[in-house]
Design a protein around this motif. Structure first.
Motif, PDB file in Angstrom:
ATOM      1  N   THR A  78      25.543  42.703  51.680  1.00 53.28           N
ATOM      2  CA  THR A  78      25.692  43.697  52.747  1.00 53.28           C
ATOM      3  C   THR A  78      27.073  43.585  53.372  1.00 53.28           C
ATOM      4  O   THR A  78      27.742  42.563  53.243  1.00 53.28           O
ATOM      5  CB  THR A  78      24.639  43.496  53.863  1.00 53.28           C
ATOM      6  OG1 THR A  78      24.839  42.209  54.456  1.00 53.28           O
ATOM      7  CG2 THR A  78      23.230  43.615  53.332  1.00 53.28           C
ATOM      8  N   ALA A  91      25.907  48.612  55.222  1.00 53.45           N
ATOM      9  CA  ALA A  91      25.775  49.106  53.854  1.00 53.45           C
ATOM     10  C   ALA A  91      25.268  47.975  52.973  1.00 53.45           C
ATOM     11  O   ALA A  91      25.789  46.857  53.014  1.00 53.45           O
ATOM     12  CB  ALA A  91      27.120  49.600  53.344  1.00 53.45           C
ATOM     13  N   ALA A  92      24.234  48.263  52.197  1.00 56.45           N
ATOM     14  CA  ALA A  92      23.685  47.300  51.246  1.00 56.45           C
ATOM     15  C   ALA A  92      24.110  47.706  49.839  1.00 56.45           C
ATOM     16  O   ALA A  92      24.313  48.889  49.556  1.00 56.45           O
ATOM     17  CB  ALA A  92      22.169  47.265  51.360  1.00 56.45           C
ATOM     18  N   ALA A  98      18.739  46.961  50.747  1.00 60.19           N
ATOM     19  CA  ALA A  98      18.646  47.856  51.903  1.00 60.19           C
ATOM     20  C   ALA A  98      17.265  47.744  52.541  1.00 60.19           C
ATOM     21  O   ALA A  98      17.139  47.658  53.772  1.00 60.19           O
ATOM     22  CB  ALA A  98      18.935  49.295  51.496  1.00 60.19           C
ATOM     23  N   THR A  99      16.223  47.715  51.710  1.00 64.30           N
ATOM     24  CA  THR A  99      14.851  47.569  52.231  1.00 64.30           C
ATOM     25  C   THR A  99      14.684  46.222  52.918  1.00 64.30           C
ATOM     26  O   THR A  99      14.077  46.131  53.995  1.00 64.30           O
ATOM     27  CB  THR A  99      13.835  47.708  51.072  1.00 64.30           C
ATOM     28  OG1 THR A  99      14.025  48.984  50.461  1.00 64.30           O
ATOM     29  CG2 THR A  99      12.414  47.583  51.573  1.00 64.30           C
ATOM     30  N   ARG A 102      16.421  46.281  56.279  1.00 72.11           N
ATOM     31  CA  ARG A 102      15.659  47.101  57.237  1.00 72.11           C
ATOM     32  C   ARG A 102      14.518  46.290  57.842  1.00 72.11           C
ATOM     33  O   ARG A 102      14.209  46.436  59.022  1.00 72.11           O
ATOM     34  CB  ARG A 102      15.112  48.346  56.557  1.00 72.11           C
ATOM     35  CG  ARG A 102      16.144  49.418  56.358  1.00 72.11           C
ATOM     36  CD  ARG A 102      15.556  50.706  55.779  1.00 72.11           C
ATOM     37  NE  ARG A 102      16.620  51.544  55.294  1.00 72.11           N
ATOM     38  CZ  ARG A 102      16.898  51.746  54.017  1.00 72.11           C
ATOM     39  NH1 ARG A 102      16.152  51.218  53.061  1.00 72.11           N
ATOM     40  NH2 ARG A 102      17.924  52.508  53.676  1.00 72.11           N
ATOM     41  N   VAL A 126      20.571  50.921  58.254  1.00 73.06           N
ATOM     42  CA  VAL A 126      20.917  50.375  56.949  1.00 73.06           C
ATOM     43  C   VAL A 126      20.991  51.510  55.942  1.00 73.06           C
ATOM     44  O   VAL A 126      20.068  52.324  55.853  1.00 73.06           O
ATOM     45  CB  VAL A 126      19.881  49.324  56.496  1.00 73.06           C
ATOM     46  CG1 VAL A 126      20.285  48.719  55.167  1.00 73.06           C
ATOM     47  CG2 VAL A 126      19.706  48.252  57.554  1.00 73.06           C
ATOM     48  N   GLY A 128      21.768  52.434  51.788  1.00 72.79           N
ATOM     49  CA  GLY A 128      21.854  51.886  50.445  1.00 72.79           C
ATOM     50  C   GLY A 128      23.087  52.398  49.747  1.00 72.79           C
ATOM     51  O   GLY A 128      23.906  53.106  50.334  1.00 72.79           O
TER      52      GLY A 128
END
Length: 142
Positions: A78, A91-92, A98-99, A102, A126, A128
């Protein structure tokens, strides 16, 4: 000589000093400074406070020390993108990360507010990785 010393003590002065003049501050000097140099860190903190840049500088410190705040594993996947109106956008590098981030959003808000001061970060958003537009065609399920 002894008489002169005794008279000076009566007046509240020492011999040779005479009356003390009231000190007039020099024009153009900053009040309270006295013209002496200040330590660099103090001068920078005062400058940031005078200009209202304290929060921006703190947020910049978070961006620069991201691995130290979130840990090396999370920082590897990230990165902070931007900070506006209490919202930090992260940003992931994959939808899976990303999940994961979150699900850690509340903990991140707490940790960031410890670093920046309570109430600075209100929300973590967040995102993706960016993918292109989906292709339309005959093989697409409707």
């Amino acid at each position: 000589m002894a008489q002169a010393k005794a008279d000076a003590r009566k007046r509240g002065t020492l011999p040779g000093q005479g009356k003390k003049k009231a000190r007039v501050p020099a024009v153009g000097r900053m009040p309270g400074r006295g013209g002496d140099p200040r330590r660099f860190g103090v001068a920078i903190r005062d400058l940031l406070a005078d200009r209202g840049w304290e929060q921006r500088a703190a947020v910049g410190g978070v961006f620069g020390n991201w691995p130290g705040i979130v840990g090396p594993v999370l920082a590897e996947h990230t990165r902070p993108e931007r900070f506006e109106d209490g919202e930090l956008v992260i940003a992931a590098d994959s939808p899976t990360w990303a999940t994961q981030v979150r699900s850690l959003a509340a903990q991140l808000v707490r940790r960031l507010n410890q670093e920046l001061g309570q109430g600075t970060v209100k929300r973590v958003k967040v995102v993706g990785p960016a993918t292109g537009p989906r292709r339309t065609g005959g093989w697409r399920v409707r």
